[in-house]
Design an enzyme around this catalytic site. Structure first.
Site, PDB file in Angstrom:
ATOM      1  N   GLY A 240       0.787  -1.232   0.000  1.00 45.51           N
ATOM      2  CA  GLY A 240       0.000   0.000   0.000  1.00 45.51           C
ATOM      3  C   GLY A 240       0.815   1.275   0.000  1.00 45.51           C
ATOM      4  N   CYS A 273       6.536   4.932  -4.455  1.00 44.16           N
ATOM      5  CA  CYS A 273       5.961   4.963  -3.106  1.00 44.16           C
ATOM      6  C   CYS A 273       7.062   5.109  -2.057  1.00 44.16           C
ATOM      7  CB  CYS A 273       5.166   3.685  -2.859  1.00 44.16           C
ATOM      8  SG  CYS A 273       6.098   2.195  -3.250  1.00 44.16           S
ATOM      9  N   GLU A 361       0.326  12.312   0.809  1.00 46.29           N
ATOM     10  CA  GLU A 361       1.237  11.617  -0.109  1.00 46.29           C
ATOM     11  C   GLU A 361       1.072  12.252  -1.500  1.00 46.29           C
ATOM     12  OE1 GLU A 361       0.131   7.711  -1.449  1.00 46.29           O
ATOM     13  OE2 GLU A 361       2.194   7.007  -1.581  1.00 46.29           O
TER      14      GLU A 361
HETATM   15  P1  NAD Z   1      -4.616   3.340  -6.991  1.00 47.51           P
HETATM   16  O1  NAD Z   1      -4.900   2.798  -5.662  1.00 47.51           O
HETATM   17  O2  NAD Z   1      -5.454   4.450  -7.505  1.00 47.51           O
HETATM   18  O3  NAD Z   1      -4.709   2.183  -8.093  1.00 47.51           O
HETATM   19  C1  NAD Z   1      -3.991   0.974  -7.960  1.00 47.51           C
HETATM   20  C2  NAD Z   1      -4.749  -0.138  -8.656  1.00 47.51           C
HETATM   21  O4  NAD Z   1      -5.894  -0.483  -7.896  1.00 47.51           O
HETATM   22  C3  NAD Z   1      -5.272   0.232 -10.033  1.00 47.51           C
HETATM   23  O5  NAD Z   1      -5.162  -0.908 -10.873  1.00 47.51           O
HETATM   24  C4  NAD Z   1      -6.724   0.598  -9.774  1.00 47.51           C
HETATM   25  O6  NAD Z   1      -7.513   0.420 -10.932  1.00 47.51           O
HETATM   26  C5  NAD Z   1      -7.082  -0.363  -8.675  1.00 47.51           C
HETATM   27  N1  NAD Z   1      -8.103   0.073  -7.728  1.00 47.51           N
HETATM   28  C6  NAD Z   1      -8.010   1.146  -6.908  1.00 47.51           C
HETATM   29  N2  NAD Z   1      -9.075   1.180  -6.070  1.00 47.51           N
HETATM   30  C7  NAD Z   1      -9.835   0.101  -6.361  1.00 47.51           C
HETATM   31  C8  NAD Z   1     -11.064  -0.430  -5.847  1.00 47.51           C
HETATM   32  N3  NAD Z   1     -11.723   0.155  -4.854  1.00 47.51           N
HETATM   33  N4  NAD Z   1     -11.554  -1.571  -6.414  1.00 47.51           N
HETATM   34  C9  NAD Z   1     -10.911  -2.188  -7.421  1.00 47.51           C
HETATM   35  N5  NAD Z   1      -9.731  -1.727  -7.963  1.00 47.51           N
HETATM   36  C10 NAD Z   1      -9.220  -0.602  -7.432  1.00 47.51           C
HETATM   37  O7  NAD Z   1      -3.060   3.741  -6.995  1.00 47.51           O
HETATM   38  P2  NAD Z   1      -2.191   4.506  -8.080  1.00 47.51           P
HETATM   39  O8  NAD Z   1      -2.529   5.949  -8.045  1.00 47.51           O
HETATM   40  O9  NAD Z   1      -2.239   3.801  -9.362  1.00 47.51           O
HETATM   41  O10 NAD Z   1      -0.767   4.262  -7.416  1.00 47.51           O
HETATM   42  C11 NAD Z   1      -0.276   5.050  -6.393  1.00 47.51           C
HETATM   43  C12 NAD Z   1      -0.525   4.481  -5.012  1.00 47.51           C
HETATM   44  O11 NAD Z   1      -0.006   3.164  -4.928  1.00 47.51           O
HETATM   45  C13 NAD Z   1       0.203   5.286  -3.953  1.00 47.51           C
HETATM   46  O12 NAD Z   1      -0.556   5.342  -2.789  1.00 47.51           O
HETATM   47  C14 NAD Z   1       1.490   4.506  -3.760  1.00 47.51           C
HETATM   48  O13 NAD Z   1       2.107   4.707  -2.509  1.00 47.51           O
HETATM   49  C15 NAD Z   1       0.973   3.101  -3.876  1.00 47.51           C
HETATM   50  N6  NAD Z   1       2.035   2.188  -4.307  1.00 47.51           N
HETATM   51  C16 NAD Z   1       2.503   1.307  -3.399  1.00 47.51           C
HETATM   52  C17 NAD Z   1       3.521   0.440  -3.773  1.00 47.51           C
HETATM   53  C18 NAD Z   1       4.082  -0.543  -2.810  1.00 47.51           C
HETATM   54  O14 NAD Z   1       4.895  -1.365  -3.223  1.00 47.51           O
HETATM   55  N7  NAD Z   1       3.735  -0.512  -1.530  1.00 47.51           N
HETATM   56  C19 NAD Z   1       4.062   0.489  -5.065  1.00 47.51           C
HETATM   57  C20 NAD Z   1       3.523   1.415  -5.964  1.00 47.51           C
HETATM   58  C21 NAD Z   1       2.499   2.248  -5.576  1.00 47.51           C
END
Ligand code: NAD
Length: 466
Positions: A240, A273, A361
């Site tokens: 996350g 992240c 963030e």
């Molecule tokens: P996001 O949460 O908007 O989307 C991530 C994925 O989840 C996408 O494929 C999106 O379509 C899907 N998604 C989101 N909410 C959903 C729901 N309620 N139901 C079904 N699918 C859903 O994230 P983003 O903007 O693409 O990426 C950035 C975020 O991800 C930041 O918070 C970052 O810190 C985190 N991140 C964490 C890591 C890690 O390794 N911990 C790595 C990369 C990014």
């Protein structure tokens, strides 16, 4: 005689083909892209069953194929350019470095180490075995990096994978999944070890989370998707959000700390992240730190009215405004009516501790700097700013006791000492690379063994040669 409408006939035939394909597990395209989640998952399950008959040497060869595809210079260039174009985020040079790290530094089959006990009663082993079909959800911020990284780890562990990419990275994700599938099949792998759907959406992700053939969910993204996979009733790995603080102590090499922070916080325009999202500096060195940051490509907003305008532009309550995520520092400055100086990489502003540039963030090259009266106060603030995500923290200090105390207090999965944040994922730091850092569920920096089950085989009364 009645004439048939060709459009209706086309639709009926397509529907029948899809239905038959879904039921029989036969791929509709052969390149891993399916019209709906059910047919994608059924095809991946068929592929996984065929994959069970492949040897460990075959798996290692397929992992090599994924690395080779990603590392072709024209592919590295295409993925970086297309990601910037399609998502509107990040910069080409850093995306090339990230994709290269994913392809070169993600562990393969060597990550699966067998444990064994032998004695009078025989021989017992624990082997690292596949789950089957994994559902992997990938973010906009690292679209191809996560697919390359997850595909290597998941296939090395003997799984097939259904990707659910972010809808805003569909074109590029399709290209990569198709290209990987073709190369894998050409190398003798079962077709459809890596699949997705033609139209990624939240509905499709939900269908994937509920599908009975998906045995493990891996979510890389923000809090919404991590919560969703953890509520699915299936085994889930949640990678996350973070909000990494960079703490600078008076004992640090300030010149180097300043450069490291600018390098880390501007890397791919602050999308990782793991990237520094705020700086907490001890008062006595804050001015020098800022001075050195300015010499390394940072621009300081000093006018509180300008800072307030930037907050209005890029922050919406507790979230960053998506349109500004991952934009170049020069673009953000221009939007404020400021002529960007040549080579600017990062915008800094000294702010109070409860400011959005500390608490939110942002994932853009905008960094709040907070002045702390002493080291203890700085540690208190860093722990609060990290929000208990247990993700990443950075500290610049030459005091071993202070570094140890901070690492114990903040409990992050990654703690980088005296370097840029990206050293924590193997870029300029020792250790392997991952783009799925599972703080909430504790797998940490995931690799093949995280995507596997531990299975015990017991042979009674023999094979002990001691
Ligand atoms: P996001 O949460 O908007 O989307 C991530 C994925 O989840 C996408 O494929 C999106 O379509 C899907 N998604 C989101 N909410 C959903 C729901 N309620 N139901 C079904 N699918 C859903 O994230 P983003 O903007 O693409 O990426 C950035 C975020 O991800 C930041 O918070 C970052 O810190 C985190 N991140 C964490 C890591 C890690 O390794 N911990 C790595 C990369 C990014």
């Amino acid at each position: 005689m009645t004439t048939l409408n060709p459009e209706v006939v086309r639709k009926v035939v397509a529907e029948v083909v899809r239905e038959v394909a879904a039921r029989s597990g036969t791929p509709t395209t052969g390149d891993g892209i399916f019209p709906d989640m059910d047919s994608a998952i059924v095809a991946a399950d068929t592929a996984w069953r065929a994959y069970l008959d492949c040897s460990m040497k075959d798996r290692a060869r397929f992992v090599r194929v994924i690395r080779d595809v990603a590392l072709q210079p024209e592919h590295l260039e295409y993925m970086a350019r297309c990601a910037v174009e399609e998502t509107g985020m990040g910069n080409v040079a850093d995306k090339i470095a990230k994709n290269r790290a994913a392809a070169e530094l993600t562990p393969g089959t060597e990550d699966l180490v067998t444990e064994a006990w032998s004695g009078d009663d025989g021989l017992t082993t624990i082997e690292i075995s596949p789950f089957g079909v994994i559902g992997a959800i990938t973010p906009t911020t690292n679209p191809t990096e996560t697919i390359i990284n997850n595909a290597i780890g998941m296939l090395a562990a003997g799984n097939a994978v259904v990707f659910s990419p972010h809808p805003r990275a569909t074109k590029l994700s399709h290209w990569l999944i198709r290209t990987l599938n073709r190369a894998l099949v050409a190398a003798g792998a079962p077709p459809n070890l890596i699949v997705t759907v033609s139209e990624p959406s939240i509905e499709n992700t939900n269908a994937m989370m509920q599908h009975k053939l998906v045995r493990l969910l891996v979510a890389t993204g923000g809090p919404g998707i991590v919560k969703a996979v953890l509520s699915s009733g299936k085994k889930a790995i949640g990678a996350g959000a973070g909000n990494p603080p960079a703490l600078v102590d008076a004992s640090a090499n300030i010149e180097k700390a300043a450069k490291d922070i600018v390098d880390g916080a501007s890397f791919d325009n602050n999308l990782p992240c793991t990237a520094e999202k705020e700086v907490i500096a001890v008062d006595s060195i804050t001015d020098l730190l800022k001075f050195e940051m300015l010499r390394n490509g940072a621009y300081e907003l000093r006018d509180p009215a300008q800072v307030a305008r930037l907050v209005d532009l890029v922050v919406d309550g507790r979230h960053a405004v998506t349109d500004w995520v991952g934009k170049d520092a020069s673009v953000i400055l221009a939007a404020l009516g400021i002529e960007p100086p040549p080579g600017v990489r990062l915008i800094i502003a000294e702010v109070p501790f409860d400011h959005p540039f500390v608490r939110v963030e942002l994932m853009m090259p905008v960094l709040g700097i907070v002045r702390a009266k002493d080291l203890d106060a700085a540690m208190d603030m860093a722990v609060i700013a990290e929000h208990g995500n247990r993700h990443t923290a950075i500290m610049h200090s030459s005091d071993v006791n202070a570094l140890t105390r901070m690492a114990k207090r903040i409990q992050t999965t990654i703690f980088v000492k005296n370097g840029p944040s990206y050293a924590g994922i193997g870029i300029g730091g020792e250790g392997y690379c991952t783009f799925t850092i599972a703080g909430p569920t504790g797998e940490g920096l995931t690799s093949a063994r995280s995507f596997a089950r531990r299975r015990r085989c017991v042979l009674v009364g023999g094979l002990n040669v001691r």
